[in-house]
Enzyme design. Structure first.
Site, mmCIF file in Angstrom:
data_model
loop_
_atom_site.group_PDB
_atom_site.id
_atom_site.type_symbol
_atom_site.label_atom_id
_atom_site.label_comp_id
_atom_site.label_asym_id
_atom_site.label_seq_id
_atom_site.Cartn_x
_atom_site.Cartn_y
_atom_site.Cartn_z
ATOM 1 N N ARG A 8 0.702 -1.175 -0.192
ATOM 2 C CA ARG A 8 -0.028 -0.037 0.028
ATOM 3 C C ARG A 8 0.800 1.353 0.078
ATOM 4 N NH1 ARG A 8 -4.210 2.494 4.577
ATOM 5 N NH2 ARG A 8 -4.655 4.466 3.085
ATOM 6 N N HIS A 9 0.204 2.328 -0.822
ATOM 7 C CA HIS A 9 0.941 3.578 -0.678
ATOM 8 C C HIS A 9 1.547 4.138 0.732
ATOM 9 C CE1 HIS A 9 -2.181 6.007 0.232
ATOM 10 N NE2 HIS A 9 -3.094 5.261 -0.613
ATOM 11 N N SER A 12 -0.406 9.684 2.911
ATOM 12 C CA SER A 12 -0.512 10.845 2.105
ATOM 13 C C SER A 12 -1.454 12.003 2.689
ATOM 14 C CB SER A 12 -1.522 10.468 1.032
ATOM 15 O OG SER A 12 -3.039 10.308 1.151
ATOM 16 N N ASN A 15 -4.701 11.262 3.556
ATOM 17 C CA ASN A 15 -5.016 10.581 4.663
ATOM 18 C C ASN A 15 -5.144 11.377 5.972
ATOM 19 O OD1 ASN A 15 -2.652 8.071 3.355
ATOM 20 N ND2 ASN A 15 -5.188 7.829 3.269
ATOM 21 N N ARG A 59 0.671 9.109 -5.548
ATOM 22 C CA ARG A 59 1.005 8.567 -4.021
ATOM 23 C C ARG A 59 1.582 7.181 -4.038
ATOM 24 N NH1 ARG A 59 -4.713 9.085 -4.501
ATOM 25 N NH2 ARG A 59 -6.091 7.482 -3.490
ATOM 26 N N GLU A 83 -6.955 2.979 -7.555
ATOM 27 C CA GLU A 83 -8.124 3.192 -6.541
ATOM 28 C C GLU A 83 -9.426 2.755 -6.807
ATOM 29 O OE1 GLU A 83 -9.018 2.757 -3.569
ATOM 30 O OE2 GLU A 83 -8.233 4.606 -2.504
ATOM 31 N N ARG A 85 -13.024 3.810 -7.762
ATOM 32 C CA ARG A 85 -13.848 4.934 -8.209
ATOM 33 C C ARG A 85 -14.722 5.319 -7.414
ATOM 34 N NH1 ARG A 85 -11.246 6.848 -12.828
ATOM 35 N NH2 ARG A 85 -10.056 5.420 -14.021
ATOM 36 N N TYR A 86 -14.544 6.212 -6.550
ATOM 37 C CA TYR A 86 -15.705 6.670 -5.542
ATOM 38 C C TYR A 86 -16.742 7.522 -6.191
ATOM 39 C CZ TYR A 86 -12.506 4.288 -2.233
ATOM 40 O OH TYR A 86 -11.673 3.479 -1.623
#
Length: 237
Positions: A8-9, A12, A15, A59, A83, A85-86
């Site tokens: 995981r990145h 950020s 975050n 990120r 990621e 797509r929210y």
């Protein structure tokens, strides 16, 4: 089949500000996230990575920069590791989103969760594309480097959790039970008939145990690679 290291990145700016970043461009690692990236690069240094694959988002690429800096393997971008797509949730505060009716669906019945808006994606779709990418890259890496090869994919929390759920044979509705912290390492070794989940949310320590043992080590060399060792085996040397 090869061993997949899911990274995981690092932490950020989204975050730390409590914002759901999604595919928002220009979301960078913060100072702590950059330190995490340097630390995980040191942990990964002993591993001969046959391929490095990355989400296209900044990120992730920033997290990988110190990982591949001294290697001959540059990262390949694959949108399938991007990621979730929210949709219309992208860029909103988590403190706002928790009040949305969809929040309970995401928590309790994520296989039915589809994020709103024309660019919104369902979590089931996220899992499907990510698992398809894993299977595709496993086949490529094995064809080029053999079944003992190790490769790395840098992605995002929900994406990695979805891949781990698939490897566990766990329904997506249970994937919220899995924790994947920033810059953590999760490892899946794929065999012919089943995957083996080797590590989850590993944020420190030696990774040399992921290297394939000598073929003559112990009696486990006689066990089919797809079989679990009865009694648990000897572990990493």
């Amino acid at each position: 089949m090869p061993t997949l290291v899911l990274l995981r990145h690092g932490r950020s700016t989204a975050n730390t500000s409590g914002v759901l970043a999604g595919w928002t461009p220009g979301v960078n690692l913060d100072d702590h996230g950059r330190k995490q990236a340097d630390a995980v690069a040191e942990r990964l240094r002993p591993l001969p990575l046959a391929a490095i694959v990355s989400s296209p988002l900044d990120r992730c690429q920033q997290t990988l920069a110190p990982v591949w800096a001294d290697r001959n393997v540059a990262p390949v971008i694959d949108d399938r590791f991007g990621e979730c797509r929210y949709g219309d949730w992208t860029g909103r505060k988590l403190t706002e989103l928790v009040k949305e009716p969809l929040w309970k669906v995401v928590q309790q019945h994520p296989s039915a969760a589809v994020f709103p808006g024309p660019e919104g994606e369902g979590l089931a779709t996220t899992q499907s594309r990510a698992v398809a990418a894993v299977r595709d890259w496993n086949a490529r890496v094995e064809a080029s480097h053999g079944p003992d090869a190790i490769w790395l994919a840098c992605s995002h929390g929900d994406v990695i959790k979805a891949v781990l759920a698939d490897a566990y044979g766990m329904h997506l509705d249970l994937f919220q039970r899995i924790v994947v912290d920033p810059c953590s390492v999760s490892v899946i070794r794929y065999a012919e008939t089943r995957p083996f989940v080797v590590r989850v949310n590993d944020v420190g320590g030696d990774l040399t145990g992921l290297l394939p043992p000598p073929k003559s080590a112990g009696n486990e060399g006689d066990v089919d690679a797809s079989d679990a060792v009865v009694g648990g085996g000897t572990g990493a040397v």
